[in-house]
Design a protein around this motif. Structure first.
Motif, mmCIF file in Angstrom:
data_model
loop_
_atom_site.group_PDB
_atom_site.id
_atom_site.type_symbol
_atom_site.label_atom_id
_atom_site.label_comp_id
_atom_site.label_asym_id
_atom_site.label_seq_id
_atom_site.Cartn_x
_atom_site.Cartn_y
_atom_site.Cartn_z
ATOM 1 N N ARG A 311 6.251 -35.523 -21.541
ATOM 2 C CA ARG A 311 7.691 -35.711 -21.705
ATOM 3 C C ARG A 311 8.475 -35.020 -20.604
ATOM 4 O O ARG A 311 9.544 -35.467 -20.203
ATOM 5 C CB ARG A 311 8.128 -35.177 -23.071
ATOM 6 C CG ARG A 311 7.699 -36.040 -24.247
ATOM 7 C CD ARG A 311 8.400 -35.605 -25.515
ATOM 8 N NE ARG A 311 8.041 -34.251 -25.892
ATOM 9 C CZ ARG A 311 7.071 -33.944 -26.743
ATOM 10 N NH1 ARG A 311 6.354 -34.918 -27.296
ATOM 11 N NH2 ARG A 311 6.816 -32.688 -27.047
ATOM 12 N N ASP A 312 7.939 -33.891 -20.111
ATOM 13 C CA ASP A 312 8.599 -33.155 -19.035
ATOM 14 C C ASP A 312 8.291 -33.732 -17.657
ATOM 15 O O ASP A 312 8.705 -33.170 -16.640
ATOM 16 C CB ASP A 312 8.173 -31.680 -19.076
ATOM 17 C CG ASP A 312 8.729 -30.962 -20.291
ATOM 18 O OD1 ASP A 312 9.658 -31.497 -20.928
ATOM 19 O OD2 ASP A 312 8.227 -29.867 -20.622
ATOM 20 N N GLY A 313 7.548 -34.824 -17.621
ATOM 21 C CA GLY A 313 7.241 -35.467 -16.355
ATOM 22 C C GLY A 313 6.146 -34.791 -15.568
ATOM 23 O O GLY A 313 6.070 -34.938 -14.346
ATOM 24 N N GLU A 314 5.250 -34.041 -16.244
ATOM 25 C CA GLU A 314 4.171 -33.338 -15.551
ATOM 26 C C GLU A 314 2.807 -33.945 -15.816
ATOM 27 O O GLU A 314 1.815 -33.511 -15.230
ATOM 28 C CB GLU A 314 4.172 -31.861 -15.969
ATOM 29 C CG GLU A 314 5.438 -31.131 -15.539
ATOM 30 C CD GLU A 314 5.470 -29.701 -15.999
ATOM 31 O OE1 GLU A 314 4.712 -29.361 -16.931
ATOM 32 O OE2 GLU A 314 6.249 -28.915 -15.444
ATOM 33 N N ARG A 317 3.128 -40.591 -18.540
ATOM 34 C CA ARG A 317 4.044 -40.775 -19.669
ATOM 35 C C ARG A 317 3.362 -41.267 -20.937
ATOM 36 O O ARG A 317 3.790 -40.934 -22.044
ATOM 37 C CB ARG A 317 5.140 -41.769 -19.273
ATOM 38 C CG ARG A 317 6.046 -41.277 -18.155
ATOM 39 C CD ARG A 317 7.098 -42.324 -17.870
ATOM 40 N NE ARG A 317 7.992 -41.928 -16.790
ATOM 41 C CZ ARG A 317 8.992 -42.671 -16.363
ATOM 42 N NH1 ARG A 317 9.195 -43.857 -16.929
ATOM 43 N NH2 ARG A 317 9.763 -42.252 -15.395
ATOM 44 N N ALA A 421 4.644 -35.207 -11.346
ATOM 45 C CA ALA A 421 5.979 -34.605 -11.322
ATOM 46 C C ALA A 421 6.796 -35.143 -10.153
ATOM 47 O O ALA A 421 7.992 -35.442 -10.299
ATOM 48 C CB ALA A 421 5.866 -33.088 -11.240
ATOM 49 N N SER A 424 7.798 -38.664 -10.895
ATOM 50 C CA SER A 424 8.843 -38.681 -11.915
ATOM 51 C C SER A 424 10.196 -38.349 -11.315
ATOM 52 O O SER A 424 11.201 -38.988 -11.626
ATOM 53 C CB SER A 424 8.494 -37.687 -13.027
ATOM 54 O OG SER A 424 9.495 -37.650 -14.006
ATOM 55 N N ARG A 425 10.237 -37.340 -10.432
ATOM 56 C CA ARG A 425 11.510 -36.984 -9.790
ATOM 57 C C ARG A 425 11.994 -38.100 -8.886
ATOM 58 O O ARG A 425 13.192 -38.387 -8.800
ATOM 59 C CB ARG A 425 11.344 -35.696 -8.990
ATOM 60 C CG ARG A 425 11.266 -34.441 -9.843
ATOM 61 C CD ARG A 425 11.518 -33.199 -9.009
ATOM 62 N NE ARG A 425 10.543 -33.098 -7.918
ATOM 63 C CZ ARG A 425 9.390 -32.447 -8.005
ATOM 64 N NH1 ARG A 425 9.062 -31.874 -9.156
ATOM 65 N NH2 ARG A 425 8.582 -32.376 -6.986
ATOM 66 N N ASP A 429 13.568 -40.103 -13.476
ATOM 67 C CA ASP A 429 13.344 -40.065 -14.927
ATOM 68 C C ASP A 429 12.491 -38.853 -15.240
ATOM 69 O O ASP A 429 11.279 -38.921 -15.266
ATOM 70 C CB ASP A 429 12.650 -41.342 -15.388
ATOM 71 C CG ASP A 429 12.528 -41.411 -16.907
ATOM 72 O OD1 ASP A 429 13.156 -40.575 -17.578
ATOM 73 O OD2 ASP A 429 11.803 -42.304 -17.392
ATOM 74 N N ASP A 430 13.143 -37.705 -15.478
ATOM 75 C CA ASP A 430 12.415 -36.449 -15.649
ATOM 76 C C ASP A 430 11.817 -36.271 -17.019
ATOM 77 O O ASP A 430 10.855 -35.558 -17.201
ATOM 78 C CB ASP A 430 13.342 -35.252 -15.372
ATOM 79 C CG ASP A 430 13.735 -35.190 -13.914
ATOM 80 O OD1 ASP A 430 12.945 -35.670 -13.088
ATOM 81 O OD2 ASP A 430 14.828 -34.687 -13.619
ATOM 82 N N GLU A 431 12.437 -36.887 -18.049
ATOM 83 C CA GLU A 431 11.931 -36.700 -19.401
ATOM 84 C C GLU A 431 11.972 -37.988 -20.180
ATOM 85 O O GLU A 431 12.814 -38.848 -19.934
ATOM 86 C CB GLU A 431 12.774 -35.655 -20.160
ATOM 87 C CG GLU A 431 12.462 -34.229 -19.788
ATOM 88 C CD GLU A 431 13.051 -33.260 -20.785
ATOM 89 O OE1 GLU A 431 13.690 -33.725 -21.754
ATOM 90 O OE2 GLU A 431 12.867 -32.049 -20.612
#
Length: 443
Positions: A311-314, A317, A421, A424-425, A429-431
């Motif tokens: 969810r935190d983009g790490e 998804r 990550a 995602s950045r 869409d980070d989360e």
């Protein structure tokens, strides 16, 4: 986990933490530790206790400074180090689950431990997907069961009636079945009884103390989180330390170093020396319940960690997808299948060593985060330096293959997390939305 209207008291938090610590490590860690420390096993237990107390202090300091994020999400670290801490925690829990499954199989069916271990993991996958969790009442039952086992172990260890020594060790290994992993064969890097051997043993014993984080994971369920995290965790660690000292002394006295270090089921081996089949069955039932519960808890929290990082983009998804019961079923399924693979490929002692190494790295990073807190006290500074150094020293004191394997897993996981990550950045869409989330972030 208790709901927000049913706040957990300090006494209950102590029980929950003890239930987390009196699991796989109690039934398996003392054999490889004895192979490394020899007669100095109690000293290794004391060293592991000191490290655990340092870790409790770091968690409490981080919880007090960052109540929203808890003491287990090191937000004060640079992003790269924070991702490494998250990956280390995932690796530690995955390996701990494999160790729990392997120990479960060894105690339930010594002649065929692997099939039993695989079956246990598959059952737990289903329970996790159904949203089954260990209640506070169940924790009380686990602690009470461990107390019964401890009493029997102490009595039998104080008045041993069976043989000990090399020949007894070989007989014990043969009785356990050829598929059981012999801990002493994995410890070629340690000279039994040496200073380095004591460090190695302390790293193995520390695995049993890894449940110190359980109080912080209760988060908002605690009546007074800032005070309870430190108090309950410290009390639980001290009680567990006394228990581990009693168990180590009983095992050494009842089995001897040689037999203890080669037994895949040391507590059962000790009880068997008393010649009472009924007591032996009771210990094996207690071990099965404790390790099965540990497997359920570790897999559940591991999948929640993976879902939070997704969810935190790490992490990818899809790991954050939840089912109708709000559980991260994709993480549950994939995590469980990975544990099955590890269980088939390596024995429980190997998994235990990797888990211990990864969790020590995680705690070293937590100490680093505590050292970066604004307005830190002298106590925080001293404990952070001492605790962080001790964690790293214990991690590298494990047999060479353990830190090497852990390093490979951590690097691979960190590279994946960093790549995800950045992607995602780049996509902005980070989360992900968090449907059905109930306190998973603090887990």
């Amino acid at each position: 986990m208790p709901g927000p209207l049913h706040r957990v008291s300090t006494a209950t938090a102590v029980v929950v933490a003890l239930a987390a610590m009196l699991g796989t490590g109690l039934y398996a860690a003392f054999a490889p530790a004895a192979a490394a420390a020899g007669p100095w096993l109690p000293l290794a237990v004391l060293l592991a206790l000191v490290v655990a107390l340092c870790n409790v202090s770091a968690i409490a300091d981080l919880t007090a400074a960052r109540p929203g994020g808890g003491g287990l999400v090191p937000t004060d670290l640079p992003p790269a180090a924070g991702r490494l801490a998250g990956v280390a925690r995932l690796v530690a829990r995955g390996a701990a689950a494999a160790a729990a499954a392997g120990v479960f199989g060894a105690y339930v069916l010594p002649s065929q431990p692997v099939p039993v271990a695989i079956l246990a993991v598959l059952v737990v996958i289903g329970l996790n997907a159904a949203g089954v969790r260990i209640s506070v009442s169940a924790c009380r039952g686990l602690v009470a069961g461990a107390a019964v086992v401890l009493l029997m172990v102490t009595i039998v260890g104080a008045f041993p009636s069976g043989p000990s020594g090399p020949s007894a060790a070989l007989e014990s290994a043969a009785a356990a079945g050829t598929s059981a992993e012999l801990p002493v064969a994995t410890l070629q890097a340690a000279v039994p009884g040496s200073a380095f051997g004591v460090l190695t043993a302390a790293a193995f014993v520390f695995f049993a103390f890894a449940g110190t984080s359980r109080v912080a994971e209760l988060g908002g369920s605690l009546r007074d989180p800032l005070r309870t995290v430190r108090r309950a965790s410290t009390i639980a660690v001290v009680i567990a330390g006394v228990i581990f000292l009693a168990v180590s002394g009983a095992l050494l006295n009842g089995l001897g170093v040689d037999r203890l270090s080669t037994s895949p089921t040391p507590l059962a081996s000790l009880i068997d020396t008393g010649g009472s089949p009924a007591l032996g069955v009771l210990v094996r039932v207690g071990a099965a319940v404790a390790t099965g519960s540990a497997l359920l808890a570790v897999l559940s929290r591991g999948s929640q960690n993976a879902a939070r990082m997704a969810r935190d983009g790490e992490l990818p998804r899809f790991l954050a997808r939840t089912g109708s019961r709000g559980t991260p079923w994709v993480s549950d399924l994939l995590g469980g299948l990975l544990v099955v693979l590890v269980t088939v490929l390596v024995g429980p002692v190997t998994a235990l060593a990797v888990s211990a190494c990864a969790v020590l790295v995680h705690y070293a990073l937590l100490h680093g985060a505590a050292l970066r807190l604004p307005g830190r006290s002298v106590r925080t500074l001293v404990v952070g330096v001492v605790g962080g150094v001790l964690c790293l020293v214990l991690a590298v004191s494990l047999p060479t293959w353990a830190p090497a394997s852990t390093a490979v897993l951590l690097v691979a996981g960190w590279l994946l997390s960093t790549l995800v990550a950045r992607t995602s950045r780049a996509s902005g869409d980070d989360e992900l939305p968090r449907p059905g989330e109930t306190g998973e972030r603090a887990a």
